[in-house]
Design a protein around this motif. Sequence first.
Motif, mmCIF file in Angstrom:
data_model
loop_
_atom_site.group_PDB
_atom_site.id
_atom_site.type_symbol
_atom_site.label_atom_id
_atom_site.label_comp_id
_atom_site.label_asym_id
_atom_site.label_seq_id
_atom_site.Cartn_x
_atom_site.Cartn_y
_atom_site.Cartn_z
ATOM 1 N N SER B 455 0.857 -1.174 0.000
ATOM 2 C CA SER B 455 0.000 0.000 0.000
ATOM 3 C C SER B 455 0.905 1.240 0.000
ATOM 4 O O SER B 455 1.908 1.274 0.701
ATOM 5 N N HIS B 464 1.092 2.426 5.600
ATOM 6 C CA HIS B 464 0.138 1.460 6.155
ATOM 7 C C HIS B 464 -1.034 2.154 6.836
ATOM 8 O O HIS B 464 -1.806 1.524 7.538
ATOM 9 N N HIS B 469 -4.665 3.808 2.515
ATOM 10 C CA HIS B 469 -5.113 2.578 1.861
ATOM 11 C C HIS B 469 -6.538 2.733 1.325
ATOM 12 O O HIS B 469 -6.864 2.260 0.225
#
Lengths: 314, 622
Positions: B455, B464, B469
């Motif tokens: 991601s 993260h 995301h």
Amino acid sequence: MTGSLLFTTMEEDREFDLEDYTGAVARWCPGCGDHAVLTAVQRLLESEQLAPEQTMFVSGIGCASRFPHYLHTYGFHGIHGRALPVATGIKLHRPDLRVFVVMGDGDCCSIGAAHWIHAIRYNVDMVALMLDNQVYGLTKNQTSPTSPKGYPSNTQPQGAYLPPLNPLSVTLGVTNASFVAQTADWVPAHLFATLQAAYRHRGFSFVRVLQRCPQYTVEIFQQAVRDPSKVELLVHPNGIVVPELDQLYQRKTPHDPSDLDTARRLADDEGAFRLGLFYRNPTLPRYEETRRPTTIAADQRVALLNAELDRYAL
Amino acid sequence: MEPTTITLPEHTLEVVSDAGEGAQKCGQIFGTVCARMGNGIWTVEIIPAEIQPPPRTLGSASGNRIRVGTQPVTNWGDATNLVVAFNEQVLLARHRLDALAPDAVILIENMWASHPDETVRQAWETAMAELGTRSYRVIGVPMEEQCLSVTDEPRLGKNMFVLGMLIHLYSRDLDLARQLVVHQFRKKSQEVRDTNVALLELGHRWAGENLAFRLEVPASKPERAMVVMNGNQALALGAVAAGMELCAMYPITPATSVSHYLGAIFEKFGGVVHQAEDEIAACGVAIGASYAGKVAFTVTSGPGLALKTEFIGLAGMTEIPLVVMDVQRGGPSTGLPTKVEQSDLLAAVFGQPGDTPKIVLAPATIEECFHSPTTARRLAEAFRCPVIILSDANLATGQQPFPRPTLDVRWQAPPIDLGPAPEGVRPYEWDPASGLSHRFLPGQPGGMHTVTGLSHDEASKVAHTPDVHQRGSAMRSRKLAVFQQMLAPPSVYGPPSGDLLIVGWGSTKGAIEEAVDRARREGLAASSLHLRFLSPLEPGLSEIFGRFGKVITVEINYSDEPDDPFITEENRRRGQLCWLLRAQTLVDVDCWTRVPGEPLRPGRILQAIRASVGQRNGEKTR
């Protein structure tokens, strides 16, 4: 190294220093051998004055595969075990790019083993670094194919059941192997000289870097790190030449890197901590040259395709 | 004697022999003669599972089935009207597959009836007794005996004798056949060519002297220039037309022949067919080349698609253009490698763990096979996502004439532009209006960054955090939404409303439309609709479905039968498109699907239509 086939690089009138290759701050553990490899690679890029945009680092998944993020070049951080096919695809059509592949032992010798074997055979001009810490670190201590027998991990707490796979013997056993070397993260001068020789070789340069993992496999290399007499250097004028190590490392074995049989014999003994160039053969066919695509003008492709369609015409 | 000539609007014939006796070649040349004379044709290969199966067995049948029509032929049709068999076992195999019409004419090598080996004679007797339960019209042909007058190797020459026989029987142009035979053996010696031409003429003469009837399917010369090829040839040539530069593949039936056709010509075009060490590597090489600015694709079938899954997800995550051709076969697992099925649809659309928005399209004809690589390439580059082309074994080996494609030089343009990267632009600086971002190529000064399957944020930095995301996922999905809005609603074949709408996709179009035509002639209010895009689905479906009393998909994949005692509305597993349509439209779409390992026959679809409309009419009166 091949010059650019697509356009003239501007390297001549630019000068690169270490800063030009510096990417994000490395997030490996303190004491991880990967830091030393990164430093040596940056030194190599600077000493060879590689244009950052012409330089490509491809990796898989694992601690070692974070490598491209920490450089300011083009990088491809792909999926576990599959760095080599991606790199082959890049190099096949863009021989102007300088391609480095960075893999861990799980990446290369386990999940990506098929690609490893065939990449050796394709002998595409690239440097393949296998950073071998003999354990799966990123996923928290699982047995690797190169883990020593008896090494206790989370997946084999009773100790690794099998003897380790020997990456050098495997590589040297594959048809068309053209450059096989071993170095260690804790011998920076040797590491740099090995990378330089690998980079300057035209073909698939496989370098196994013995790499310390301060978290899990610190014991494995401890003796060799502390006691240089445990390490044996392969020496030859055509090998990895590092004069400054002559004093420190007393155990030396002369080995002509054009001698494949001896290379295989020397590689077999894993316990010997042999560093140096096992084998080099610059005359072997390189896949990207054998298959070199040509550029055909668009209108000519159309004319040729029309001629082809004639064969199917009613 | 003057034979009776029967004129027919269409006829289906097949030539079957043991593998290696050349029935396929005979059928192919016959099909080509018909196509050149201006007939519509659809040919299907009859392929045994092994290269050289034991001769004179049920599993050794090899040949070609040709449906000839005055009008263009869009599918393989129903039963065979005339079959030429080189022995009774291969004939029996076809009979047991229910391939032959109840009144089919059978022309069979009759040497087996008086064969010196008693077991052979007995096998003949037993087979003939079984065949005798139908009202086939069986005509013995002394193929071997006749061929011996021309060649010492009659087994290798029968196919040309049979070709000559068929040329006479169907009132075809003998000169044209002669030319094609000479061309077929152009790489052999003059003696071989002469022998084969002599066999052709012998068969022609024998038929004239011994058969009391002739058939004629009148041809009409098309006004446009036409080409004839199979679907895999069309994909291969279509890839060249699309400007493709690399085909990375690993051998898998029935997709491999795309790379055979391409391998023979691609280097002339500056292209490379790279046979990788495995399916996964093939996909990786294609992604690597595409990332580096080349036009690359990989071609495979179901099991290979499964292996490429993780790499397709990577192409989605990194937004690298990727074209994957999947020539579908019967599954799961090794399944039916040489036979047709449409059971990779859901795997293509949803196959990746995690969300991987991608475009999935399915050519419905061989002509569409030719154009699909161009469409796929342009979409892959425009939307920087994986594009999967779903062909199948029916299209792959079927041959059909279609208007000669007009090539466009613009399709050849390479995407590569190694000028400096635009200043200040980040690699995934998604435009919220489209989800699109700028494509960088390695080698571009100022554009250095690392693409990653992790991601990542707009700068391609690993991230993260929840927001990043969520946003990245939304942007990759948005591209598909934007593309879907560019599509036109599909057109309905037949009246825009009625009792029943059949929805299909891929190679079944011709059979479905023929069935719908026949249903309407019977007074049933049926129409059909054929989808080219399966992901995203074409717009306007709910509205179209609302105009019909009932909507069913017709597909070559597995679904539970609704009247199966184990099956309820709750546990019924449906056809793959059916499942997609129900989920997307909330319309109670039903399905009629089969996995016979052969294309659907229009007559069977017609029966399903009758049953479905009948059921509905029954409901109405209740």
